[in-house]
Design a protein around this motif. Structure first.
Motif, mmCIF file in Angstrom:
data_model
loop_
_atom_site.group_PDB
_atom_site.id
_atom_site.type_symbol
_atom_site.label_atom_id
_atom_site.label_comp_id
_atom_site.label_asym_id
_atom_site.label_seq_id
_atom_site.Cartn_x
_atom_site.Cartn_y
_atom_site.Cartn_z
ATOM 1 N N ILE A 150 -6.772 47.112 -13.284
ATOM 2 C CA ILE A 150 -6.407 46.377 -12.210
ATOM 3 C C ILE A 150 -7.232 45.558 -11.663
ATOM 4 N N MET A 151 -6.857 44.039 -11.590
ATOM 5 C CA MET A 151 -7.639 42.892 -11.353
ATOM 6 C C MET A 151 -6.964 42.441 -10.216
ATOM 7 N N THR A 152 -7.715 42.384 -8.880
ATOM 8 C CA THR A 152 -7.036 41.900 -7.648
ATOM 9 C C THR A 152 -7.930 40.874 -7.220
ATOM 10 N N ILE A 153 -7.413 39.715 -6.909
ATOM 11 C CA ILE A 153 -8.144 38.473 -6.220
ATOM 12 C C ILE A 153 -8.441 38.765 -4.739
ATOM 13 N N ASP A 154 -9.912 38.550 -4.370
ATOM 14 C CA ASP A 154 -10.247 38.931 -3.074
ATOM 15 C C ASP A 154 -10.415 37.593 -2.125
ATOM 16 N N TYR A 155 -9.278 36.836 -2.290
ATOM 17 C CA TYR A 155 -9.444 35.640 -1.443
ATOM 18 C C TYR A 155 -8.031 34.999 -1.217
ATOM 19 N N ASP A 156 -7.825 34.214 -0.534
ATOM 20 C CA ASP A 156 -6.446 33.491 -0.316
ATOM 21 C C ASP A 156 -6.482 32.153 -1.284
ATOM 22 N N ARG A 157 -5.578 32.380 -2.151
ATOM 23 C CA ARG A 157 -5.446 31.277 -2.873
ATOM 24 C C ARG A 157 -5.029 29.769 -2.215
ATOM 25 N N ASN A 158 -4.069 30.164 -1.103
ATOM 26 C CA ASN A 158 -3.852 28.977 -0.392
ATOM 27 C C ASN A 158 -4.915 28.134 0.354
ATOM 28 N N ARG A 161 -6.836 26.371 -2.355
ATOM 29 C CA ARG A 161 -6.218 25.111 -2.581
ATOM 30 C C ARG A 161 -6.445 24.200 -1.786
ATOM 31 N N ASP A 162 -6.157 24.404 -0.325
ATOM 32 C CA ASP A 162 -6.374 23.475 0.641
ATOM 33 C C ASP A 162 -7.774 22.698 0.777
ATOM 34 N N LEU A 163 -8.778 23.707 0.506
ATOM 35 C CA LEU A 163 -9.818 23.292 0.573
ATOM 36 C C LEU A 163 -10.435 22.216 -0.732
ATOM 37 N N ALA A 164 -9.519 22.443 -1.924
ATOM 38 C CA ALA A 164 -9.791 21.638 -2.942
ATOM 39 C C ALA A 164 -9.121 20.590 -2.725
#
Length: 209
Positions: A150-158, A161-164
């Motif tokens: 199981i691979m779980t992202i450790d950050y808020d993608r939103n 995206r906002d920072l990008a």
């Protein structure tokens, strides 16, 4: 000339200087190789002969002339660099700092875009686990089992995206400012040499002048 043209001239001067250096670094271009055929020592009455076996590049440039040309190019580069520095000093923002900052932002943007595209996932690895137990006879036996990776992202993608989006907007704005500055900032300098054309042809013309 404007800043953009001045930077292009700078690059061309660097290219020409590198061309001269490459030519002079080639031993065949700066040394004459002579073979002396000592026939008389082997057989009385035979004539000795000296043969030039040098293997210079087809350009066959005069070495002393190239040394002078490199010095002229260096002087031109220094003078142009000083004029560029003076032009940049009169700008209402630090061009070098802006270019460097934008480069960093765009590099980080690619990382953010990759992070924004990642998703949590899992992969079932059938029979890849191995364990050991004792059977009824007291003997140790092995068995296989499945592993769910199981691979779980450790950050808020939103947030990523906002920072990008923010960095992209800033980078675009700065890029526009840089482009306008390159086109509208004038450099008070007149080139001594015509830098249009291939490096080899420019060097040939300089040698002939």
């Amino acid at each position: 000339m404007n800043l953009k043209e001045a930077f292009q001239a700078q690059n061309k001067l660097n290219s020409l200087m590198a061309y001269v250096v490459r030519y002079l670094n080639d031993e065949d271009n700066v040394m004459t190789v002579t073979e002396k055929h000592l026939r008389s020592k082997a057989l009385a009455g035979q004539q000795d002969e000296s043969v030039d076996v040098s293997e210079r590049s087809e350009e066959g440039f005069d070495v002393a002339g190239l040394l002078t040309i490199w010095q002229k190019l260096m002087k031109e580069k220094e003078s142009l660099g000083a004029a560029i520095g003076k032009a940049k000093a009169g700008m209402d923002f630090n061009l070098d700092a802006a270019v460097d900052a934008n480069k960093s932002k765009r590099m980080f943007l690619s990382t953010l875009q990759e992070m924004a595209g990642r998703k949590s996932s899992h992969r079932l690895q059938k029979g890849e686990g191995r364990g050991y137990v004792f059977n009824n006879d007291g003997n140790q036996t092995s068995y296989c089992y499945d592993i769910d990776r199981i691979m779980t992202i450790d950050y808020d993608r939103n947030k990523v995206r906002d920072l990008a989006k923010k960095l992209h907007s800033e980078a675009e704005e700065i890029s526009l400012k840089i482009d306008e500055a390159l086109l509208h900032t004038q450099v008070d300098y007149q080139l001594e040499f015509d830098l249009s054309g291939e490096d080899r042809l420019i060097i040939e013309e300089m040698l002939e002048s």
